[in-house]
Scaffold this motif. Structure first.
Motif, PDB file in Angstrom:
ATOM      1  N   ALA A   4       0.842  -1.209   0.000  1.00 24.02           N
ATOM      2  CA  ALA A   4       0.000   0.000   0.000  1.00 24.02           C
ATOM      3  C   ALA A   4       0.872   1.252   0.000  1.00 24.02           C
ATOM      4  O   ALA A   4       0.585   2.231  -0.704  1.00 24.02           O
ATOM      5  CB  ALA A   4      -0.925  -0.004   1.214  1.00 24.02           C
ATOM      6  N   ILE A   5       1.946   1.230   0.790  1.00 25.73           N
ATOM      7  CA  ILE A   5       2.862   2.379   0.825  1.00 25.73           C
ATOM      8  C   ILE A   5       3.536   2.569  -0.529  1.00 25.73           C
ATOM      9  O   ILE A   5       3.626   3.686  -1.051  1.00 25.73           O
ATOM     10  CB  ILE A   5       3.908   2.186   1.946  1.00 25.73           C
ATOM     11  CG1 ILE A   5       3.235   2.305   3.311  1.00 25.73           C
ATOM     12  CG2 ILE A   5       5.044   3.197   1.813  1.00 25.73           C
ATOM     13  CD1 ILE A   5       4.147   1.970   4.481  1.00 25.73           C
ATOM     14  N   LYS A   6       3.997   1.467  -1.115  1.00 27.70           N
ATOM     15  CA  LYS A   6       4.652   1.569  -2.429  1.00 27.70           C
ATOM     16  C   LYS A   6       3.692   2.106  -3.478  1.00 27.70           C
ATOM     17  O   LYS A   6       4.058   2.938  -4.323  1.00 27.70           O
ATOM     18  CB  LYS A   6       5.193   0.197  -2.854  1.00 27.70           C
ATOM     19  CG  LYS A   6       6.445  -0.237  -2.122  1.00 27.70           C
ATOM     20  CD  LYS A   6       7.213  -1.315  -2.875  1.00 27.70           C
ATOM     21  CE  LYS A   6       6.399  -2.560  -3.091  1.00 27.70           C
ATOM     22  NZ  LYS A   6       7.172  -3.618  -3.767  1.00 27.70           N
TER      23      LYS A   6
ATOM     24  N   HIS B 261       0.563  11.762  -0.650  1.00 32.75           N
ATOM     25  CA  HIS B 261       1.221  11.979   0.634  1.00 32.75           C
ATOM     26  C   HIS B 261       0.678  10.934   1.615  1.00 32.75           C
ATOM     27  O   HIS B 261      -0.514  10.603   1.575  1.00 32.75           O
ATOM     28  CB  HIS B 261       0.926  13.377   1.174  1.00 32.75           C
ATOM     29  CG  HIS B 261       1.421  14.467   0.282  1.00 32.75           C
ATOM     30  ND1 HIS B 261       2.711  14.954   0.331  1.00 32.75           N
ATOM     31  CD2 HIS B 261       0.803  15.177  -0.704  1.00 32.75           C
ATOM     32  CE1 HIS B 261       2.868  15.909  -0.567  1.00 32.75           C
ATOM     33  NE2 HIS B 261       1.720  16.067  -1.213  1.00 32.75           N
ATOM     34  N   ILE B 262       1.540  10.461   2.494  1.00 27.23           N
ATOM     35  CA  ILE B 262       1.131   9.406   3.422  1.00 27.23           C
ATOM     36  C   ILE B 262       1.263   9.899   4.862  1.00 27.23           C
ATOM     37  O   ILE B 262       2.332  10.340   5.277  1.00 27.23           O
ATOM     38  CB  ILE B 262       1.984   8.133   3.235  1.00 27.23           C
ATOM     39  CG1 ILE B 262       1.873   7.625   1.791  1.00 27.23           C
ATOM     40  CG2 ILE B 262       1.555   7.055   4.223  1.00 27.23           C
ATOM     41  CD1 ILE B 262       2.791   6.449   1.487  1.00 27.23           C
ATOM     42  N   GLY B 263       0.174   9.792   5.603  1.00 22.75           N
ATOM     43  CA  GLY B 263       0.202  10.099   7.031  1.00 22.75           C
ATOM     44  C   GLY B 263       0.133   8.799   7.810  1.00 22.75           C
ATOM     45  O   GLY B 263      -0.884   8.498   8.430  1.00 22.75           O
TER      46      GLY B 263
ATOM     47  N   GLU C   5      11.557  13.120   7.418  1.00 22.42           N
ATOM     48  CA  GLU C   5      10.122  13.303   7.147  1.00 22.42           C
ATOM     49  C   GLU C   5       9.863  13.950   5.797  1.00 22.42           C
ATOM     50  O   GLU C   5       8.738  13.928   5.307  1.00 22.42           O
ATOM     51  CB  GLU C   5       9.476  14.147   8.250  1.00 22.42           C
ATOM     52  CG  GLU C   5       9.953  15.588   8.273  1.00 22.42           C
ATOM     53  CD  GLU C   5       9.214  16.430   9.295  1.00 22.42           C
ATOM     54  OE1 GLU C   5       8.781  15.875  10.318  1.00 22.42           O
ATOM     55  OE2 GLU C   5       9.086  17.646   9.057  1.00 22.42           O
ATOM     56  N   THR C   6      10.891  14.546   5.188  1.00 25.03           N
ATOM     57  CA  THR C   6      10.703  15.152   3.872  1.00 25.03           C
ATOM     58  C   THR C   6      10.830  14.124   2.747  1.00 25.03           C
ATOM     59  O   THR C   6      10.534  14.438   1.592  1.00 25.03           O
ATOM     60  CB  THR C   6      11.712  16.299   3.631  1.00 25.03           C
ATOM     61  OG1 THR C   6      13.038  15.757   3.589  1.00 25.03           O
ATOM     62  CG2 THR C   6      11.630  17.345   4.728  1.00 25.03           C
ATOM     63  N   SER C   7      11.289  12.934   3.087  1.00 21.86           N
ATOM     64  CA  SER C   7      11.389  11.861   2.097  1.00 21.86           C
ATOM     65  C   SER C   7      10.106  11.032   2.130  1.00 21.86           C
ATOM     66  O   SER C   7       9.393  11.012   3.143  1.00 21.86           O
ATOM     67  CB  SER C   7      12.578  10.953   2.411  1.00 21.86           C
ATOM     68  OG  SER C   7      13.779  11.683   2.308  1.00 21.86           O
ATOM     69  N   PRO C   8       9.819  10.332   1.025  1.00 18.36           N
ATOM     70  CA  PRO C   8       8.602   9.505   1.021  1.00 18.36           C
ATOM     71  C   PRO C   8       8.618   8.461   2.129  1.00 18.36           C
ATOM     72  O   PRO C   8       9.676   7.957   2.517  1.00 18.36           O
ATOM     73  CB  PRO C   8       8.642   8.847  -0.361  1.00 18.36           C
ATOM     74  CG  PRO C   8       9.479   9.753  -1.200  1.00 18.36           C
ATOM     75  CD  PRO C   8      10.503  10.333  -0.272  1.00 18.36           C
TER      76      PRO C   8
ATOM     77  N   THR D  53       4.710   8.552  13.857  1.00 19.45           N
ATOM     78  CA  THR D  53       3.573   9.044  13.073  1.00 19.45           C
ATOM     79  C   THR D  53       4.042  10.119  12.110  1.00 19.45           C
ATOM     80  O   THR D  53       5.015  10.839  12.387  1.00 19.45           O
ATOM     81  CB  THR D  53       2.465   9.609  13.979  1.00 19.45           C
ATOM     82  OG1 THR D  53       1.356  10.026  13.170  1.00 19.45           O
ATOM     83  CG2 THR D  53       2.954  10.794  14.797  1.00 19.45           C
ATOM     84  N   ARG D  54       3.377  10.180  10.979  1.00 21.74           N
ATOM     85  CA  ARG D  54       3.557  11.284  10.022  1.00 21.74           C
ATOM     86  C   ARG D  54       2.276  12.119   9.948  1.00 21.74           C
ATOM     87  O   ARG D  54       2.145  12.956   9.068  1.00 21.74           O
ATOM     88  CB  ARG D  54       3.910  10.746   8.634  1.00 21.74           C
ATOM     89  CG  ARG D  54       5.347  10.234   8.494  1.00 21.74           C
ATOM     90  CD  ARG D  54       5.604   9.708   7.097  1.00 21.74           C
ATOM     91  NE  ARG D  54       6.978   9.249   6.923  1.00 21.74           N
ATOM     92  CZ  ARG D  54       7.863   9.825   6.118  1.00 21.74           C
ATOM     93  NH1 ARG D  54       7.517  10.874   5.401  1.00 21.74           N
ATOM     94  NH2 ARG D  54       9.096   9.350   5.999  1.00 21.74           N
TER      95      ARG D  54
END
Length: 227
Positions: A111-113, A121-123, A193-196, A208-209
């Motif tokens: 799912a992340i990929k 964007h992923i939180g 945190e600035t990277s995927p 957490t993001r």
């Protein structure tokens, strides 16, 4: 003597106010109450128009795979709307989901990929979004086996806490502290945190993001002029 300009044509004349263009976000999150309620209250608090911030509980449950699937569907609709009208419905799409126990959640990494592949964007929260709520009260960094443990810890800190009825008014004063705690903890785990979002995030228990989207909405709200 030169011609006098007609009244009201001076460049200094007050012009009718225009509504400020606002970055449009789509937030796809779990179908339960906590995440939709949290971001809806944040949107209301900063007076962000609902037309520009759409919060969609994913159909088919809260699994990360379902959330990314819903985001993908919306992205396709967005491209059609852009082609039809020349204007997209959204500028950015956010997927908010939990890792739970990543070692027993085989779909989470794909799912992340998939989300990264399509530019979402992923939180991500490990193990769950309640850890982000907990950071409003404490910088707790102990590992958690599952979401139930986080909820128990949260109820120790906030007696009476309920997933179905978050007290946003109580959380609001601690938003800056929660953001700083989430950011500092990711940095201590050497996660940029600035990277995927990536596999390293899944091993970061807890983490957490969610603060990235929270901060984004706060910044939009602080810069937004409705007129």
């Amino acid at each position: 003597m030169g011609k006098r300009k007609p009244r009201g044509t001076s460049s200094t004349r007050r012009r009718p106010a225009r509504r400020q263009a606002l970055e449009r976000l789509l937030i796809v999150c779990e179908g339960e109450k906590t995440e939709p309620d949290y971001f809806t209250r944040l949107r209301q608090e900063y007076r962000l128009p609902s037309a520009d911030i759409e919060i969609v509980p994913a159909a088919g449950g809260g699994a990360a795979k379902s959330i990314v699937k819903e985001a993908r569907y919306r992205q396709k609709e967005n491209k059609k709307a852009h082609k039809r009208s020349g204007e997209p419905l959204y500028d950015d799409i956010w997927c908010i989901f939990d890792a739970e126990d990543p070692h027993h959640n085989p779909g989470i990494y794909s799912a992340i990929k998939d989300a990264n592949k399509h530019g979402f964007h992923i939180g991500l929260s490990v193990p769950c979004f309640e850890y982000w709520i907990l950071l409003h009260y404490t910088s707790d960094q102990r590992p958690y086996r599952n979401c139930t443990q986080v909820l128990t810890r949260l109820q120790d800190v906030v007696p009476g806490y309920s997933k179905a009825d978050i007290d946003f008014d109580a959380l609001k004063p601690s938003l800056p502290d929660a953001i700083q705690r989430a950011r500092a903890h990711l940095a201590s785990l050497q996660i940029d945190e600035t990277s995927p979002c990536c596999a390293a995030d899944l091993e970061a228990n807890p983490s957490t993001r969610a603060h990235l989207l929270t901060e984004k909405l706060m910044q939009l709200g602080e810069s937004f002029n409705p007129y």
